[in-house]
Design a protein around this motif. Sequence first.
Motif, PDB file in Angstrom:
ATOM      1  N   TYR A  83       0.818  -1.210   0.000  1.00 48.66           N
ATOM      2  CA  TYR A  83       0.000   0.000   0.000  1.00 48.66           C
ATOM      3  C   TYR A  83       0.856   1.267   0.000  1.00 48.66           C
ATOM      4  CZ  TYR A  83      -4.301  -2.661   0.475  1.00 48.66           C
ATOM      5  OH  TYR A  83      -5.365  -3.520   0.248  1.00 48.66           O
ATOM      6  N   HIS A  87       0.242   3.997  -2.741  1.00 49.04           N
ATOM      7  CA  HIS A  87       0.059   5.406  -2.382  1.00 49.04           C
ATOM      8  C   HIS A  87       0.995   6.295  -3.209  1.00 49.04           C
ATOM      9  CE1 HIS A  87      -0.751   8.926   0.058  1.00 49.04           C
ATOM     10  NE2 HIS A  87       0.527   9.046   0.344  1.00 49.04           N
ATOM     11  N   SER A  93      -5.156   6.050  -0.955  1.00 46.75           N
ATOM     12  CA  SER A  93      -5.303   7.352  -0.302  1.00 46.75           C
ATOM     13  C   SER A  93      -4.307   7.566   0.825  1.00 46.75           C
ATOM     14  CB  SER A  93      -6.728   7.501   0.245  1.00 46.75           C
ATOM     15  OG  SER A  93      -6.991   6.515   1.247  1.00 46.75           O
ATOM     16  N   GLN A  94      -3.716   6.496   1.320  1.00 50.58           N
ATOM     17  CA  GLN A  94      -2.735   6.596   2.402  1.00 50.58           C
ATOM     18  C   GLN A  94      -1.749   5.448   2.283  1.00 50.58           C
ATOM     19  OE1 GLN A  94      -5.828   6.428   5.457  1.00 50.58           O
ATOM     20  NE2 GLN A  94      -5.122   4.414   6.128  1.00 50.58           N
ATOM     21  N   PRO A  95      -0.566   5.572   2.904  1.00 48.97           N
ATOM     22  CA  PRO A  95       0.477   4.553   2.718  1.00 48.97           C
ATOM     23  C   PRO A  95       0.380   3.379   3.675  1.00 48.97           C
ATOM     24  CG  PRO A  95       1.366   6.398   3.940  1.00 48.97           C
ATOM     25  CD  PRO A  95      -0.044   6.775   3.579  1.00 48.97           C
TER      26      PRO A  95
END
Length: 226
Positions: A83, A87, A93-95
């Motif tokens: 993720y 990202h 939308s976020q890491p």
Amino acid sequence: MEMKVLMDEVTACRRCPRLVEWRERVGVEKRRAYREEEYWARPVPAFGDPAARLMVLGLAPAAHGANRTGRMFTGDRSGDFLYAAMHRAGFASQPTSTHRADGLQVRDAWVTAAVKCAPPDNKPLPDERDACACFIRQELALMPSLRAILCLGGFAYEAAVRILRGAGYALPHPLPKFGHGVLVPVENGPTLVLSYHPSQQNTFTGRLTPGMLDDIFAAVRRVIDG
């Protein structure tokens, strides 16, 4: 709505006795670090945007990752690695991905796995892979905008090939061997983009680095935008 119905079917599945026994036993015995948590301990549904152009296809939920949290690639180091890259590439939308209510959203991507239940030793049997193939086939059928499938590891690649051939798609002959960064064109279908799996074994040893995964997502962008 059709995809939601399908994911409800996934969550209720009990087709594979070995996987049912294992996932539920892990959910009772738990890992010490998570002993106060309630494990999901069921098949893990796919996650993301059904209108996506990209499918991210993994192997199976991790016993103390997605099998605990109930969301694909969530709650373990593989998910952290994946993720974070998504990202950076604009797909997430976020890491970070820690639990189902952490606010993570994925854009233009659908995150799923060839096998929906956590397997012992992270090794599904061929009949378990084949039992889950019907779900992936239906996911593909419900994704008309799909242009690329990112296969994380050789198992995902093999599963994707079997599913696409079973659905009538024409793949190259001879089929390219699995290799990081290989692209496999599919006539009138989604291009297969191959990557090493973001397992701890690969990321801790440097076999797969953040830069290497960034390059993969750059290739994905070229495929879906081109």
